[in-house]
Design an enzyme around this catalytic site. Sequence first.
Site, PDB file in Angstrom:
ATOM      1  N   HIS A  23      12.299  -5.433   5.465  1.00 17.35           N
ATOM      2  CA  HIS A  23      11.475  -4.246   4.829  1.00 17.35           C
ATOM      3  C   HIS A  23      10.584  -5.352   4.093  1.00 17.35           C
ATOM      4  CE1 HIS A  23      10.194  -0.293   3.848  1.00 17.35           C
ATOM      5  NE2 HIS A  23       9.740  -0.818   2.608  1.00 17.35           N
ATOM      6  N   LYS A 168       3.485   5.273   6.821  1.00 13.04           N
ATOM      7  CA  LYS A 168       2.955   4.489   5.918  1.00 13.04           C
ATOM      8  C   LYS A 168       3.348   2.929   6.297  1.00 13.04           C
ATOM      9  CE  LYS A 168       3.943   3.632   1.449  1.00 13.04           C
ATOM     10  NZ  LYS A 168       4.109   4.068  -0.134  1.00 13.04           N
ATOM     11  N   LYS A 170       3.162  -0.876   5.519  1.00 15.27           N
ATOM     12  CA  LYS A 170       3.115  -1.912   4.407  1.00 15.27           C
ATOM     13  C   LYS A 170       2.254  -3.011   5.040  1.00 15.27           C
ATOM     14  CE  LYS A 170       6.044  -0.483   1.075  1.00 15.27           C
ATOM     15  NZ  LYS A 170       5.417  -0.268  -0.434  1.00 15.27           N
ATOM     16  N   ASP A 199      -0.182   1.024   2.637  1.00 16.00           N
ATOM     17  CA  ASP A 199      -0.035   0.466   1.400  1.00 16.00           C
ATOM     18  C   ASP A 199       0.014  -1.151   1.288  1.00 16.00           C
ATOM     19  OD1 ASP A 199       1.189   0.047  -1.490  1.00 16.00           O
ATOM     20  OD2 ASP A 199       3.126   0.758  -0.896  1.00 16.00           O
ATOM     21  N   GLU A 225      -3.209   3.005  -0.304  1.00 15.53           N
ATOM     22  CA  GLU A 225      -2.481   3.052  -1.648  1.00 15.53           C
ATOM     23  C   GLU A 225      -2.499   1.605  -2.230  1.00 15.53           C
ATOM     24  OE1 GLU A 225       2.039   3.281  -3.070  1.00 15.53           O
ATOM     25  OE2 GLU A 225       1.428   3.991  -1.015  1.00 15.53           O
ATOM     26  N   ASP A 250      -0.704   3.500  -7.392  1.00 19.61           N
ATOM     27  CA  ASP A 250       0.880   3.520  -7.457  1.00 19.61           C
ATOM     28  C   ASP A 250       1.225   2.615  -8.792  1.00 19.61           C
ATOM     29  OD1 ASP A 250       3.469   3.271  -7.112  1.00 19.61           O
ATOM     30  OD2 ASP A 250       3.524   2.115  -5.160  1.00 19.61           O
ATOM     31  N   LYS A 274       6.454   8.417  -9.445  1.00 18.76           N
ATOM     32  CA  LYS A 274       7.674   7.875  -9.365  1.00 18.76           C
ATOM     33  C   LYS A 274       8.407   8.038 -10.536  1.00 18.76           C
ATOM     34  CE  LYS A 274       6.574   4.259  -5.944  1.00 18.76           C
ATOM     35  NZ  LYS A 274       6.327   2.830  -5.468  1.00 18.76           N
ATOM     36  N   GLU A 328       7.768  10.251   0.125  1.00 19.09           N
ATOM     37  CA  GLU A 328       8.196   9.074   0.658  1.00 19.09           C
ATOM     38  C   GLU A 328       9.991   9.052   0.390  1.00 19.09           C
ATOM     39  OE1 GLU A 328       6.977   4.617   0.962  1.00 19.09           O
ATOM     40  OE2 GLU A 328       5.868   5.798  -0.380  1.00 19.09           O
TER      41      GLU A 328
END
Length: 383
Positions: A23, A168, A170, A199, A225, A250, A274, A328
């Site tokens: 990731h 989304k 990254k 993002d 983002e 964020d 969050k 998400e």
Amino acid sequence: MIPDTAIDTVETILVDLPTIRPHQLSVATMRSQTLALVRIRCRDGREGWGEATTIGGLQYGEESPESVKTNIDRHLAPLLLGEDARGVGRLLVKLRRGARGNRFAKCALETALLDIQAQRLGVPMSDLLGGRVRDSLPVAWTLASGDTGRDIAEAEDMLERRRHRVFKLKIGLRAPEDDVAHVLAICRALDGRASVRVDVNQAWSEMQAERAIARLQDGGVELIEQPVPREHPAALARLARRFEVPIMADESLHGPADANQLARLDAADVFAVKIAQSGGLFAARQVAEIAAVNGLGLYGGTMLEGGIGTIASAQLFATFEKLDWGSELFGPLLLTEELLTEPLCYRDFELHLPSGSGLGVRPDPDKLAILRRDRTAPRLHAV
């Protein structure tokens, strides 16, 4: 006389789990995730669970799983031991006054306290947070392998399985022009069949962001983002004014005070809420309320938590009147191991909330005993 509802033990458990694939963030590439779980047990045997999972290590934020465990065990848990668990508000004030910062650690403890209280009342945790207006949440999937072909294949598989139709990407690790090419190739491959968002995780300068966002906007990207560092709210505001594509804050949102500042600056069109990053469920609700009164959109964010943290977030997000940009909450799906006695229900592009009291889920004790990092860790007991 100590009541049966007094807090008897507080236990912090670290669990290391591999991810199903790398990731890739702008600051790190994750191949595993460490869940920081908290269990609070009362004298009568009732127990509540919370989670304080971080993401990307100290390259991303100030807390780590190890710091969460240390600060709970040494500093925060002693503030709770022997106290009546029914006094949730009073205990949260005690935690705030007893230690500065430690947003993730405090969120885990707050979640566990609310879990116990909701169980005692026989209601879902969402009832303590305002009451549900929905029983399921749309869930986006993050494409973060870094490989264009692999990301396209992954998106096609998610669409075919009716698991996700919002993606989304990254980006931010490579040169902006390379990231833009990567994103636009995926947009073309999906050809309007799904929503594509990006993002940047604070990776760009304002000048880089201006050039890249212009191309991403023209290519059909629906949301940008956190393109610039959180320390530059004025730059975020200038980007939000310049472009039609919505800009989402964020990392700039570390709680209600940040939300107030961003709203005054008109620095974002959307807030990513969050619970851990905000400092807890009630603080996250304040962030959402600030967004609502200022006409900003809401998105239910994640720190890639496991099942406990994910469903805690869902319990809150289900109370929002508007959740314009969905959520998400896919964290458990990124992990190779299932820790809950019953997995969360992902179906027809949404996460469906459980109907039981409290969080509505519980860790599997046998799996937890096998997977926890320190299998002989003691629990902190009230004297």
